[in-house]
Design a protein around this motif. Structure first.
Motif, mmCIF file in Angstrom:
data_model
loop_
_atom_site.group_PDB
_atom_site.id
_atom_site.type_symbol
_atom_site.label_atom_id
_atom_site.label_comp_id
_atom_site.label_asym_id
_atom_site.label_seq_id
_atom_site.Cartn_x
_atom_site.Cartn_y
_atom_site.Cartn_z
ATOM 1 N N GLY A 13 -9.361 -9.988 48.442
ATOM 2 C CA GLY A 13 -8.399 -10.469 47.452
ATOM 3 C C GLY A 13 -7.087 -9.721 47.505
ATOM 4 N N GLU A 14 -7.159 -8.412 47.619
ATOM 5 C CA GLU A 14 -5.945 -7.594 47.675
ATOM 6 C C GLU A 14 -5.135 -7.879 48.937
ATOM 7 N N SER A 15 -5.804 -7.889 50.071
ATOM 8 C CA SER A 15 -5.063 -8.094 51.318
ATOM 9 C C SER A 15 -4.498 -9.508 51.412
ATOM 10 N N THR A 16 -5.250 -10.489 50.947
ATOM 11 C CA THR A 16 -4.773 -11.872 50.979
ATOM 12 C C THR A 16 -3.588 -12.054 50.035
ATOM 13 N N SER A 17 -3.687 -11.495 48.836
ATOM 14 C CA SER A 17 -2.580 -11.650 47.888
ATOM 15 C C SER A 17 -1.322 -10.951 48.392
ATOM 16 N N ARG A 18 -1.461 -9.799 49.015
ATOM 17 C CA ARG A 18 -0.284 -9.118 49.581
ATOM 18 C C ARG A 18 0.358 -9.946 50.683
ATOM 19 N N ALA A 19 -0.470 -10.537 51.531
ATOM 20 C CA ALA A 19 0.051 -11.341 52.638
ATOM 21 C C ALA A 19 0.791 -12.571 52.132
ATOM 22 N N ILE A 20 0.256 -13.236 51.131
ATOM 23 C CA ILE A 20 0.884 -14.451 50.601
ATOM 24 C C ILE A 20 2.122 -14.100 49.782
ATOM 25 N N ILE A 21 1.983 -13.194 48.862
ATOM 26 C CA ILE A 21 3.079 -12.847 47.957
ATOM 27 C C ILE A 21 4.243 -12.214 48.712
ATOM 28 N N GLY A 22 3.949 -11.490 49.763
ATOM 29 C CA GLY A 22 4.988 -10.848 50.552
ATOM 30 C C GLY A 22 5.959 -11.809 51.219
ATOM 31 N N ARG A 23 5.601 -13.082 51.286
ATOM 32 C CA ARG A 23 6.465 -14.075 51.927
ATOM 33 C C ARG A 23 7.522 -14.647 50.991
ATOM 34 N N PHE A 24 7.428 -14.360 49.696
ATOM 35 C CA PHE A 24 8.273 -15.028 48.717
ATOM 36 C C PHE A 24 9.182 -14.054 47.974
ATOM 37 N N ALA A 25 10.292 -14.582 47.488
ATOM 38 C CA ALA A 25 11.196 -13.814 46.635
ATOM 39 C C ALA A 25 10.570 -13.692 45.247
ATOM 40 N N TYR A 26 10.958 -12.666 44.526
ATOM 41 C CA TYR A 26 10.410 -12.380 43.194
ATOM 42 C C TYR A 26 10.488 -13.595 42.266
ATOM 43 N N ASP A 27 11.632 -14.261 42.214
ATOM 44 C CA ASP A 27 11.800 -15.406 41.311
ATOM 45 C C ASP A 27 10.829 -16.530 41.624
ATOM 46 N N LYS A 28 10.578 -16.759 42.898
ATOM 47 C CA LYS A 28 9.647 -17.816 43.281
ATOM 48 C C LYS A 28 8.212 -17.440 42.901
ATOM 49 N N ILE A 29 7.873 -16.193 43.037
ATOM 50 C CA ILE A 29 6.532 -15.742 42.658
ATOM 51 C C ILE A 29 6.301 -15.990 41.173
ATOM 52 N N ILE A 30 7.274 -15.651 40.363
ATOM 53 C CA ILE A 30 7.152 -15.826 38.922
ATOM 54 C C ILE A 30 7.111 -17.306 38.552
ATOM 55 N N LEU A 40 -4.190 -18.894 46.934
ATOM 56 C CA LEU A 40 -5.000 -17.690 47.116
ATOM 57 C C LEU A 40 -6.485 -17.986 46.972
ATOM 58 N N VAL A 41 -6.857 -18.826 46.022
ATOM 59 C CA VAL A 41 -8.269 -19.191 45.844
ATOM 60 C C VAL A 41 -8.806 -19.813 47.134
ATOM 61 N N LYS A 42 -8.062 -20.734 47.707
ATOM 62 C CA LYS A 42 -8.508 -21.389 48.945
ATOM 63 C C LYS A 42 -8.695 -20.386 50.078
ATOM 64 N N LEU A 43 -7.704 -19.525 50.264
ATOM 65 C CA LEU A 43 -7.767 -18.560 51.358
ATOM 66 C C LEU A 43 -8.884 -17.534 51.161
ATOM 67 N N ILE A 44 -9.015 -17.040 49.945
ATOM 68 C CA ILE A 44 -10.075 -16.065 49.665
ATOM 69 C C ILE A 44 -11.444 -16.720 49.820
ATOM 70 N N ASP A 45 -11.585 -17.936 49.294
ATOM 71 C CA ASP A 45 -12.852 -18.655 49.397
ATOM 72 C C ASP A 45 -13.240 -18.856 50.858
ATOM 73 N N ASN A 46 -12.294 -19.226 51.698
ATOM 74 C CA ASN A 46 -12.585 -19.399 53.123
ATOM 75 C C ASN A 46 -13.025 -18.093 53.775
ATOM 76 N N SER A 47 -12.456 -16.983 53.321
ATOM 77 C CA SER A 47 -12.778 -15.681 53.907
ATOM 78 C C SER A 47 -14.168 -15.184 53.520
ATOM 79 N N ILE A 48 -14.622 -15.499 52.317
ATOM 80 C CA ILE A 48 -15.897 -14.961 51.837
ATOM 81 C C ILE A 48 -17.036 -15.969 51.885
#
Length: 69
Positions: A13-30, A40-48
């Motif tokens: 969860g931590e590594s996936t969220s960092r990878a996804i969130i790191g691609r976006f500007a702060y305003d877009k994340i919010i 993130l749910v899709k990516l984490i679910d596929n990983s586990i």
């Protein structure tokens, strides 16, 4: 083989969220937090999935820039 599922899931969860969130500007994340959570749910679910565990919810509850004191 995973011996501690709780720690392994937290790590995925931590590594996936960092990878996804790191691609976006702060305003877009919010402004697109719900869409990011869904991705993130899709990516984490596929990983586990191979461990027999499913991720059905992941939520970014608080987000602030790292340099925000």
């Amino acid at each position: 083989s995973v011996s501690n599922y709780v720690n392994a899931i937290a790590s995925v969860g931590e590594s996936t969220s960092r990878a996804i969130i790191g691609r976006f500007a702060y305003d877009k994340i919010i402004s697109q937090r719900n869409e990011l959570n869904a991705e993130l749910v899709k990516l984490i679910d596929n990983s586990i999935d191979e461990w027999g565990i499913s991720c059905n919810r992941f939520e970014i509850t608080e987000f602030k820039p790292q340099n925000d004191g």
